[in-house]
Structure formats: structure tokens, C-alpha cells
Design a protein around this motif. Structure first.
Motif, mmCIF file in Angstrom:
data_model
loop_
_atom_site.group_PDB
_atom_site.id
_atom_site.type_symbol
_atom_site.label_atom_id
_atom_site.label_comp_id
_atom_site.label_asym_id
_atom_site.label_seq_id
_atom_site.Cartn_x
_atom_site.Cartn_y
_atom_site.Cartn_z
ATOM 1 N N TYR A 15 0.821 -1.212 0.000
ATOM 2 C CA TYR A 15 0.000 0.000 0.000
ATOM 3 C C TYR A 15 0.853 1.259 0.000
ATOM 4 O O TYR A 15 0.378 2.343 -0.325
ATOM 5 N N SER A 16 2.147 1.133 0.342
ATOM 6 C CA SER A 16 3.027 2.303 0.323
ATOM 7 C C SER A 16 3.326 2.760 -1.107
ATOM 8 O O SER A 16 3.775 3.882 -1.309
ATOM 9 N N VAL A 17 3.071 1.913 -2.097
ATOM 10 C CA VAL A 17 3.330 2.274 -3.491
ATOM 11 C C VAL A 17 2.471 3.464 -3.902
ATOM 12 O O VAL A 17 2.965 4.448 -4.452
ATOM 13 N N ASN A 18 1.174 3.389 -3.643
ATOM 14 C CA ASN A 18 0.252 4.468 -4.027
ATOM 15 C C ASN A 18 -0.322 5.211 -2.832
ATOM 16 O O ASN A 18 -1.222 6.032 -2.991
ATOM 17 N N GLY A 19 0.177 4.900 -1.637
ATOM 18 C CA GLY A 19 -0.296 5.586 -0.441
ATOM 19 C C GLY A 19 -1.731 5.259 -0.071
ATOM 20 O O GLY A 19 -2.428 6.085 0.496
ATOM 21 N N ILE A 20 -2.159 4.067 -0.397
ATOM 22 C CA ILE A 20 -3.526 3.637 -0.108
ATOM 23 C C ILE A 20 -3.536 2.897 1.217
ATOM 24 O O ILE A 20 -2.747 1.987 1.437
ATOM 25 N N SER A 21 -4.433 3.266 2.088
ATOM 26 C CA SER A 21 -4.536 2.608 3.388
ATOM 27 C C SER A 21 -4.973 1.163 3.215
ATOM 28 O O SER A 21 -6.024 0.893 2.646
ATOM 29 N N GLU A 22 -4.170 0.237 3.715
ATOM 30 C CA GLU A 22 -4.551 -1.170 3.586
ATOM 31 C C GLU A 22 -5.631 -1.556 4.564
ATOM 32 O O GLU A 22 -6.360 -2.495 4.327
ATOM 33 N N SER A 23 -5.741 -0.847 5.637
ATOM 34 C CA SER A 23 -6.704 -1.234 6.660
ATOM 35 C C SER A 23 -8.142 -0.919 6.276
ATOM 36 O O SER A 23 -9.042 -1.660 6.609
ATOM 37 N N TRP A 24 -8.373 0.186 5.599
ATOM 38 C CA TRP A 24 -9.742 0.632 5.340
ATOM 39 C C TRP A 24 -10.097 0.755 3.872
ATOM 40 O O TRP A 24 -11.226 1.080 3.533
ATOM 41 N N SER A 25 -9.156 0.544 2.987
ATOM 42 C CA SER A 25 -9.418 0.796 1.570
ATOM 43 C C SER A 25 -10.534 -0.076 1.008
ATOM 44 O O SER A 25 -11.348 0.397 0.215
ATOM 45 N N PHE A 45 -12.926 -1.703 2.885
ATOM 46 C CA PHE A 45 -14.129 -1.443 3.672
ATOM 47 C C PHE A 45 -14.853 -0.196 3.173
ATOM 48 O O PHE A 45 -16.068 -0.158 3.076
ATOM 49 N N ASN A 46 -14.092 0.833 2.855
ATOM 50 C CA ASN A 46 -14.674 2.096 2.402
ATOM 51 C C ASN A 46 -14.886 2.139 0.896
ATOM 52 O O ASN A 46 -15.232 3.191 0.354
ATOM 53 N N ASN A 47 -14.631 1.027 0.223
ATOM 54 C CA ASN A 47 -14.783 0.943 -1.239
ATOM 55 C C ASN A 47 -13.954 2.006 -1.963
ATOM 56 O O ASN A 47 -14.350 2.531 -2.991
ATOM 57 N N TYR A 48 -12.795 2.316 -1.384
ATOM 58 C CA TYR A 48 -11.899 3.294 -1.996
ATOM 59 C C TYR A 48 -11.226 2.713 -3.238
ATOM 60 O O TYR A 48 -10.946 3.420 -4.190
ATOM 61 N N ILE A 49 -10.966 1.426 -3.207
ATOM 62 C CA ILE A 49 -10.284 0.743 -4.305
ATOM 63 C C ILE A 49 -10.769 -0.704 -4.319
ATOM 64 O O ILE A 49 -11.060 -1.276 -3.274
ATOM 65 N N ASN A 50 -10.853 -1.278 -5.511
ATOM 66 C CA ASN A 50 -11.239 -2.689 -5.552
ATOM 67 C C ASN A 50 -10.005 -3.564 -5.365
ATOM 68 O O ASN A 50 -8.871 -3.096 -5.475
ATOM 69 N N HIS A 51 -10.233 -4.812 -5.086
ATOM 70 C CA HIS A 51 -9.139 -5.732 -4.744
ATOM 71 C C HIS A 51 -8.122 -5.862 -5.872
ATOM 72 O O HIS A 51 -6.915 -5.847 -5.633
ATOM 73 N N ASP A 52 -8.570 -5.997 -7.107
ATOM 74 C CA ASP A 52 -7.644 -6.164 -8.236
ATOM 75 C C ASP A 52 -6.727 -4.951 -8.390
ATOM 76 O O ASP A 52 -5.521 -5.096 -8.578
ATOM 77 N N HIS A 56 -0.042 -8.225 6.489
ATOM 78 C CA HIS A 56 -1.096 -7.260 6.764
ATOM 79 C C HIS A 56 -2.475 -7.839 6.497
ATOM 80 O O HIS A 56 -2.622 -8.972 6.042
ATOM 81 N N HIS A 57 -3.491 -7.008 6.725
ATOM 82 C CA HIS A 57 -4.876 -7.402 6.484
ATOM 83 C C HIS A 57 -5.097 -7.803 5.034
ATOM 84 O O HIS A 57 -5.993 -8.560 4.728
ATOM 85 N N ASP A 58 -4.288 -7.253 4.148
ATOM 86 C CA ASP A 58 -4.461 -7.540 2.727
ATOM 87 C C ASP A 58 -4.003 -8.946 2.349
ATOM 88 O O ASP A 58 -4.218 -9.396 1.235
#
Length: 135
Positions: A47-57, A59-66, A103-105
């Protein structure tokens, strides 16, 4: 009946002594933790690649799994310098450090013996880490 009462009392005393001994070990460990006062927890992953939170991304539908997992392609660990991390941790006065290795991911930072595990060693651009414990 007397024997049954005797064995129940004996068993209760045995269990109590075992729990007491375990509590003393636990108390000693907790005292060390309390005395240490400062520790560093390092959370680092794809998640550090694009700065996307792995914990909530997810859950909040910020990004899809793929799309999230595509970050593996950009995870190079080019700036992974554990010696510098250790020096900074020591300079801070911290008495311990914990690095989250999975991680959670579901992505593990180091190799795993688990079949079909998603690891940065196998699945990312980094392929491996230069770490004395892991090599």
C-alpha cells in the motif's frame, strides 16, 4: 466420598499453583514492557506504493481488490535500508521495534512456506529483501 472431596481439593490447589506461576512470568514480561516505555511499530507493505490505506481501503470501497493488488508490480523496496531504520530507532530511545510482516491484505513481506501465499518475494517487483535474518 471422602476420597472424591480430597481429590477435588488437591486438584484445585494444583490448578491454583500452576496459574500463580504463570501469572508471575506474565507479570515479569509486562514489567519489562512497562519499563521499556517506548517502542516502534513499523507498518510497511504494498500500500506504500500508491499511499492507499490497507486497513480501510476495501471497507470504504476506496479501491477494488484487483487494483489494490496491482501495487505489487510497483513494490520494489528500493529504499529498504534496515540498518538505517535500526539506527533511527536506537537514536529515538526506543527499546524495541516490531515490523508487521503480514497485513490485512494478506500480503507477506517475506517468503512463506504456506502454499499459494502472496508474498513480496514471489509476487512483487522487489523479489527479495537484503536482510541478514532472511538470507
Amino acid at each position: 466420598m471422602r476420597y472424591l472431596k480430597f481429590f477435588i481439593i488437591l486438584f484445585a490447589l494444583f490448578i491454583n499453583s500452576r496459574l500463580s506461576a504463570q501469572q508471575k512470568v506474565s507479570d515479569q514480561k509486562m514489567q519489562w514492557f512497562a519499563d521499556a516505555k517506548l517502542g516502534i511499530f513499523i507498518h510497511w507493505g504494498i500500500y506504500s506504493v500508491n499511499g492507499i490505506s490497507e486497513s480501510w481501503s476495501f471497507f470504504n470501497n476506496y479501491i477494488n481488490h484487483d487494483a489494490y493488488m496491482k501495487q505489487l508490480d510497483g513494490f520494489t523496496a528500493a529504499k529498504y535500508k534496515p540498518e538505517e531504520w535500526v539506527n533511527l530507532i536506537k537514536e529515538s530511545g526506543a527499546k524495541y521495534a516490531v515490523i508487521t510482516t503480514k497485513h490485512h491484505d494478506g500480503v507477506a513481506l517475506w517468503d512463506s512456506k504456506i502454499p499459494n501465499a502472496t508474498t513480496t518475494v514471489i509476487s512483487s517487483a522487489a523479489k527479495r529483501f537484503n536482510h541478514p535474518i532472511c538470507n
